[in-house]
Each structure stands twice: as structure tokens, then as C-alpha cells.
Design a protein around this motif. Structure first.
Motif, PDB file in Angstrom:
ATOM      1  N   VAL A   1       0.850  -1.188   0.000  1.00  0.00           N
ATOM      2  CA  VAL A   1       0.000   0.000   0.000  1.00  0.00           C
ATOM      3  C   VAL A   1       0.885   1.238   0.000  1.00  0.00           C
ATOM      4  CG1 VAL A   1      -1.928  -1.105   1.200  1.00  0.00           C
ATOM      5  CG2 VAL A   1      -0.129   0.026   2.536  1.00  0.00           C
ATOM      6  N   SER A   2       0.285   2.344  -0.436  1.00  0.00           N
ATOM      7  CA  SER A   2       0.903   3.662  -0.348  1.00  0.00           C
ATOM      8  C   SER A   2       2.302   3.665  -0.971  1.00  0.00           C
ATOM      9  CB  SER A   2       0.919   4.115   1.118  1.00  0.00           C
ATOM     10  OG  SER A   2       1.093   5.504   1.218  1.00  0.00           O
ATOM     11  N   ALA A   3       3.289   4.264  -0.287  1.00  0.00           N
ATOM     12  CA  ALA A   3       4.635   4.322  -0.845  1.00  0.00           C
ATOM     13  C   ALA A   3       5.193   2.935  -1.109  1.00  0.00           C
ATOM     14  CB  ALA A   3       5.554   5.090   0.103  1.00  0.00           C
ATOM     15  N   GLY A   4       4.787   1.963  -0.291  1.00  0.00           N
ATOM     16  CA  GLY A   4       5.248   0.596  -0.514  1.00  0.00           C
ATOM     17  C   GLY A   4       4.816   0.050  -1.856  1.00  0.00           C
ATOM     18  N   ALA A   5       3.659   0.510  -2.358  1.00  0.00           N
ATOM     19  CA  ALA A   5       3.177   0.049  -3.656  1.00  0.00           C
ATOM     20  C   ALA A   5       4.060   0.564  -4.790  1.00  0.00           C
ATOM     21  CB  ALA A   5       1.732   0.493  -3.863  1.00  0.00           C
ATOM     22  N   LEU A   6       4.633   1.746  -4.630  1.00  0.00           N
ATOM     23  CA  LEU A   6       5.570   2.249  -5.630  1.00  0.00           C
ATOM     24  C   LEU A   6       6.740   1.285  -5.766  1.00  0.00           C
ATOM     25  CD1 LEU A   6       5.733   6.008  -4.514  1.00  0.00           C
ATOM     26  CD2 LEU A   6       4.350   5.058  -6.359  1.00  0.00           C
ATOM     27  N   ASN A   7       7.275   0.864  -4.615  1.00  0.00           N
ATOM     28  CA  ASN A   7       8.424  -0.036  -4.611  1.00  0.00           C
ATOM     29  C   ASN A   7       8.049  -1.435  -5.084  1.00  0.00           C
ATOM     30  OD1 ASN A   7      10.069   2.013  -3.481  1.00  0.00           O
ATOM     31  ND2 ASN A   7       9.288   1.543  -1.440  1.00  0.00           N
TER      32      ASN A   7
ATOM     33  N   GLU B   1      -2.420   5.345 -12.493  1.00  0.00           N
ATOM     34  CA  GLU B   1      -3.618   5.732 -11.742  1.00  0.00           C
ATOM     35  C   GLU B   1      -3.675   5.028 -10.386  1.00  0.00           C
ATOM     36  OE1 GLU B   1      -5.729   8.145 -12.784  1.00  0.00           O
ATOM     37  OE2 GLU B   1      -4.248   8.342 -14.397  1.00  0.00           O
ATOM     38  N   LEU B   2      -3.351   3.751 -10.366  1.00  0.00           N
ATOM     39  CA  LEU B   2      -3.381   2.996  -9.115  1.00  0.00           C
ATOM     40  C   LEU B   2      -2.375   3.551  -8.111  1.00  0.00           C
ATOM     41  CD1 LEU B   2      -3.668  -0.661 -10.464  1.00  0.00           C
ATOM     42  CD2 LEU B   2      -5.405   0.602  -9.178  1.00  0.00           C
ATOM     43  N   LEU B   3      -1.182   3.899  -8.596  1.00  0.00           N
ATOM     44  CA  LEU B   3      -0.159   4.412  -7.694  1.00  0.00           C
ATOM     45  C   LEU B   3      -0.497   5.822  -7.202  1.00  0.00           C
ATOM     46  CD1 LEU B   3       3.132   3.111  -9.378  1.00  0.00           C
ATOM     47  CD2 LEU B   3       1.835   2.120  -7.472  1.00  0.00           C
ATOM     48  N   CYS B   4      -1.099   6.625  -8.065  1.00  0.00           N
ATOM     49  CA  CYS B   4      -1.541   7.950  -7.623  1.00  0.00           C
ATOM     50  C   CYS B   4      -2.622   7.814  -6.550  1.00  0.00           C
ATOM     51  CB  CYS B   4      -2.067   8.759  -8.805  1.00  0.00           C
ATOM     52  SG  CYS B   4      -0.786   9.384  -9.915  1.00  0.00           S
ATOM     53  N   ALA B   5      -3.477   6.806  -6.707  1.00  0.00           N
ATOM     54  CA  ALA B   5      -4.556   6.609  -5.729  1.00  0.00           C
ATOM     55  C   ALA B   5      -4.020   6.112  -4.406  1.00  0.00           C
ATOM     56  CB  ALA B   5      -5.590   5.621  -6.288  1.00  0.00           C
ATOM     57  N   THR B   6      -3.169   5.092  -4.437  1.00  0.00           N
ATOM     58  CA  THR B   6      -2.715   4.495  -3.187  1.00  0.00           C
ATOM     59  C   THR B   6      -1.765   5.396  -2.409  1.00  0.00           C
ATOM     60  OG1 THR B   6      -1.903   2.427  -2.203  1.00  0.00           O
ATOM     61  CG2 THR B   6      -0.685   3.289  -4.095  1.00  0.00           C
ATOM     62  N   THR B   7      -1.233   6.435  -3.046  1.00  0.00           N
ATOM     63  CA  THR B   7      -0.357   7.385  -2.342  1.00  0.00           C
ATOM     64  C   THR B   7      -1.070   8.696  -2.012  1.00  0.00           C
ATOM     65  OG1 THR B   7       0.491   8.163  -4.481  1.00  0.00           O
ATOM     66  CG2 THR B   7       1.771   6.475  -3.345  1.00  0.00           C
ATOM     67  N   ALA B   8      -2.367   8.753  -2.272  1.00  0.00           N
ATOM     68  CA  ALA B   8      -3.117   9.998  -2.061  1.00  0.00           C
ATOM     69  C   ALA B   8      -3.435  10.189  -0.572  1.00  0.00           C
ATOM     70  CB  ALA B   8      -4.398   9.994  -2.891  1.00  0.00           C
ATOM     71  N   VAL B   9      -2.503  10.755   0.151  1.00  0.00           N
ATOM     72  CA  VAL B   9      -2.685  11.007   1.579  1.00  0.00           C
ATOM     73  C   VAL B   9      -3.882  11.941   1.765  1.00  0.00           C
ATOM     74  CG1 VAL B   9      -1.628  11.970   3.674  1.00  0.00           C
ATOM     75  CG2 VAL B   9      -0.220  10.738   2.002  1.00  0.00           C
ATOM     76  N   PRO B  10      -4.845  11.559   2.598  1.00  0.00           N
ATOM     77  CA  PRO B  10      -6.063  12.367   2.758  1.00  0.00           C
ATOM     78  C   PRO B  10      -5.753  13.812   3.149  1.00  0.00           C
ATOM     79  CG  PRO B  10      -6.302  10.262   3.866  1.00  0.00           C
ATOM     80  CD  PRO B  10      -4.868  10.354   3.443  1.00  0.00           C
ATOM     81  N   GLY B  11      -6.353  14.741   2.422  1.00  0.00           N
ATOM     82  CA  GLY B  11      -6.162  16.148   2.718  1.00  0.00           C
ATOM     83  C   GLY B  11      -4.934  16.757   2.081  1.00  0.00           C
ATOM     84  N   VAL B  12      -3.949  15.905   1.743  1.00  0.00           N
ATOM     85  CA  VAL B  12      -2.704  16.397   1.147  1.00  0.00           C
ATOM     86  C   VAL B  12      -2.756  16.262  -0.369  1.00  0.00           C
ATOM     87  CG1 VAL B  12      -0.195  16.123   1.067  1.00  0.00           C
ATOM     88  CG2 VAL B  12      -1.418  15.800   3.231  1.00  0.00           C
ATOM     89  N   LEU B  13      -3.244  15.123  -0.840  1.00  0.00           N
ATOM     90  CA  LEU B  13      -3.319  14.861  -2.273  1.00  0.00           C
ATOM     91  C   LEU B  13      -4.755  14.498  -2.647  1.00  0.00           C
ATOM     92  CD1 LEU B  13      -0.062  12.752  -2.461  1.00  0.00           C
ATOM     93  CD2 LEU B  13      -0.415  14.934  -3.636  1.00  0.00           C
TER      94      LEU B  13
END
Length: 313
Positions: free
Chosen positions: A67-73, A168-180
Motif C-alpha cells: 500500500v501507499s509508498a510501498g506500492a511504488l516499490n 492511476e493505481l499508484l496515484c490513488a494508493t499514495t493519495a494522503v487524505p487532505g494532502v493529495l
């Protein structure tokens, strides 16, 4: 005494015992190593160092959950699960540090709140960085199964993806609420950071029936009161809920599963978007992975050759 087939009783027992062992072996599941990569914002850089050290030690995944940044890796490695790709991932993070995909100021952030905008940042810079480094167009093109989690913004439930447009999936999973900003993934709902609900997705990893879990844990811990910022205070509730769920998920891990927990400690604070720390985090990740392997006294490395295989071999 010989049997009707001319085989004595002792030989018959040995033969049937051998047959049972063969049948039992056929019923045993194939050894399977699942890498679980947590979220952690910029601390995700440490996972790149962890991955390089693990692969250099001969520990390869058969599947990845992140999830999140881990999904990028995870997606980057799943596209080409080799030591060379892990090293390239470290270079990607160095590029991220130079480009600083999330930038903001107090004035701009306050203005965004006053104007009722859904996020501080437009996400354009992060999207550009992800698009430049995405190793494939669709998640289903990965060499290894890669499970990416996002959070449905309307229900708070985690949605798991093994296919779909990777950017799109990576943009979604890294979208920190309120920040992105939340991302429309084409299913009629908006999706945000996959780590909001399950920042260390152990249950998803367990659902793949692994014989070994390798957990790359860079989840941010709670900063001391004097180190708290406006953003970290906003995230306290989210992190508290995620931490409690993580605690419960650890309790669900069966004792017979081999677990290698590579954890990045929080010494002073828990940086979210301090990209200048990336070079240091890369080194820290590699160091904690080496120490985790050393603490296993060679047992993990020895079984790694059995439970995780190099897909390129």
C-alpha cells in the motif's frame, strides 16, 4: 512370511511407507515467500535499500502485497524482480528527492482550507514523477503477482488490485487524505491512500497462503509532542486506528509461518514529506535489513533459497 505377491512383510511395510511419503510430499504446498510492504510516505525510500540487501542475500518474493509508498516499490520490483532492478529503484528515489513531488507552504495550505479545496496539493508533480518511472502500463503486466491496496473514499474499505492502469493505481494508493486529491479508478468511486485503513497489510499477505512473510515495515510511528506539526496532529487519529489494526493483524499470523520483520525505527520524528532525507533513508533501510538478516543467524538466508526463488534463474 512372503505375501501372495512374493514380497515379505518387512519389504511390504517399507514399500507402503515410501508410497505414503511420496503422497504426503505431493500434498504439501509449494514454498511461497510473500513480501509485504507498508506505507510510510518518504520513509518508503528505506524499502529500496531493504529490497536490494534482501535480494543480494538470495531472498526473492513469489508475490508482493503493498500500500501507499510501498506500492511504488512493490510494483517496480514486480516488473523485474532482480537485484539490478532493486538498485535502479534506489536511483528512482534519488530522483524523487531532487524533484520533490510534494511541495507546499503554510500560506498555500491555509488558503486551500479556507477555499474548501479537497487537498493541499494538486498531485500533478507526484503524478509526473510516477509516470516517468512506472515500469509498465498495467499492473497485470508484472512478472510477479503484485497486490496494490487503495481505500474507497466513500466506504473506508480497502480495495485490492492486481490489474489496472499502474499510474492511476499508484496515484490513488499514495493519495494522503487532505494532502493529495482522491483518484477516480473507473469503478464509480474515488480512492485514497491504501495505508489509511491497513498500513501494514498482513491479512492480505496471509490470504496468499505463504510459508514465509517478509515484512518491510517503514510505517511512521508517533512523534514526540514537541516534534508534532499541524499535519502530524491531523494524522494522529488515522495513525492510531491503523496502528491498532496492525497490532491485531500481527496476532493473526500463524506461528508456523516463517516471518522476517525488517523494521525502520522512528528515532526522533516521523517525516512524511522531507525528501532531503532520502539518501539517509536508503542507507538506513539497507542497514536494518542487514541487521535483521544477521539476527536470524543465517536461518532465514538458508531457507530463503527454498521458499523464494529468483524468477530470472
Amino acid at each position: 512370511m512372503p505375501s501372495r505377491l512374493g514380497i515379505d512383510a518387512g519389504s511390504a511395510r517399507n514399500w507402503f511407507g515410501w508410497l505414503r511419503r511420496i503422497r504426503s510430499a505431493d500434498l504439501l504446498p509449494e514454498p511461497k515467500t510473500v513480501f509485504v510492504l507498508s506505507g510510510g510516505s518518504v520513509r518508503g525510500a528505506a524499502q529500496a535499500g531493504m529490497l536490494r540487501v534482501l535480494l543480494e542475500a538470495g531472498i526473492y518474493p513469489d508475490a508482493l502485497v503493498a500500500v501507499s509508498a510501498g506500492a511504488l516499490n512493490a510494483s517496480f520490483l514486480a516488473a523485474d524482480p532482480t537485484v539490478e532492478q532493486a538498485r535502479r529503484l534506489e536511483e528512482v528515489w534519488r530522483d524523487v528527492a531532487e524533484r520533490k513531488p510534494i511541495r507546499g507552504s503554510v500560506v498555500r495550505n491555509v488558503a486551500a482550507i479556507v477555499r474548501g479545496k479537497p487537498s493541499f496539493d494538486t498531485g500533478d508533480r507526484l503524478r509526473a514523477v510516477i509516470a516517468d518511472h512506472a515500469p509498465m502500463e498495467d499492473l497485470s503486466d508484472a512478472v510477479l503477482p503484485c497486490h496494490v491496496g487503495t481505500t474507497d473514499a466513500s466506504t473506508g474499505q480497502v480495495t485490492w488490485w492486481t490489474d489496472g492502469p499502474l499510474v492511476e493505481l499508484l496515484c490513488a494508493t499514495t493519495a494522503v487524505p487532505g494532502v493529495l486529491p482522491a483518484v477516480d479508478l473507473g469503478d464509480g468511486t474515488l480512492h485514497i491512500d491504501g495505508g489509511v485503513v491497513s498500513n501494514i497489510p498482513l491479512r492480505r499477505g496471509l490470504s496468499l497462503q505463504p510459508t514465509r512473510l517478509v515484512v518491510l515495515d517503514v510505517a511512521a510511528k508517533f512523534a514526540p509532542a514537541e516534534k508534532q506539526t499541524a499535519l502530524s496532529l491531523m494524522m494522529v487519529g488515522v495513525r492510531a486506528a491503523a496502528a491498532e489494526l496492525t497490532r491485531q493483524q500481527w496476532l493473526d499470523v500463524p506461528a508456523e509461518i516463517d516471518v522476517l520483520h525488517v523494521e525502520l525505527p522512528t528515532e526522533d520524528d516521523a517525516p512524511d514529506f522531507e525528501f532531503d532525507l532520502v539518501p539517509e533513508l536508503l542507507e538506513q533501510g539497507a542497514d536494518v535489513a542487514r541487521r535483521a538478516l544477521k539476527a536470524s543467524e543465517g536461518a532465514v538466508t538458508g531457507s530463503g533459497a527454498e521458499t523464494g526463488s529468483d524468477p530470472k534463474a
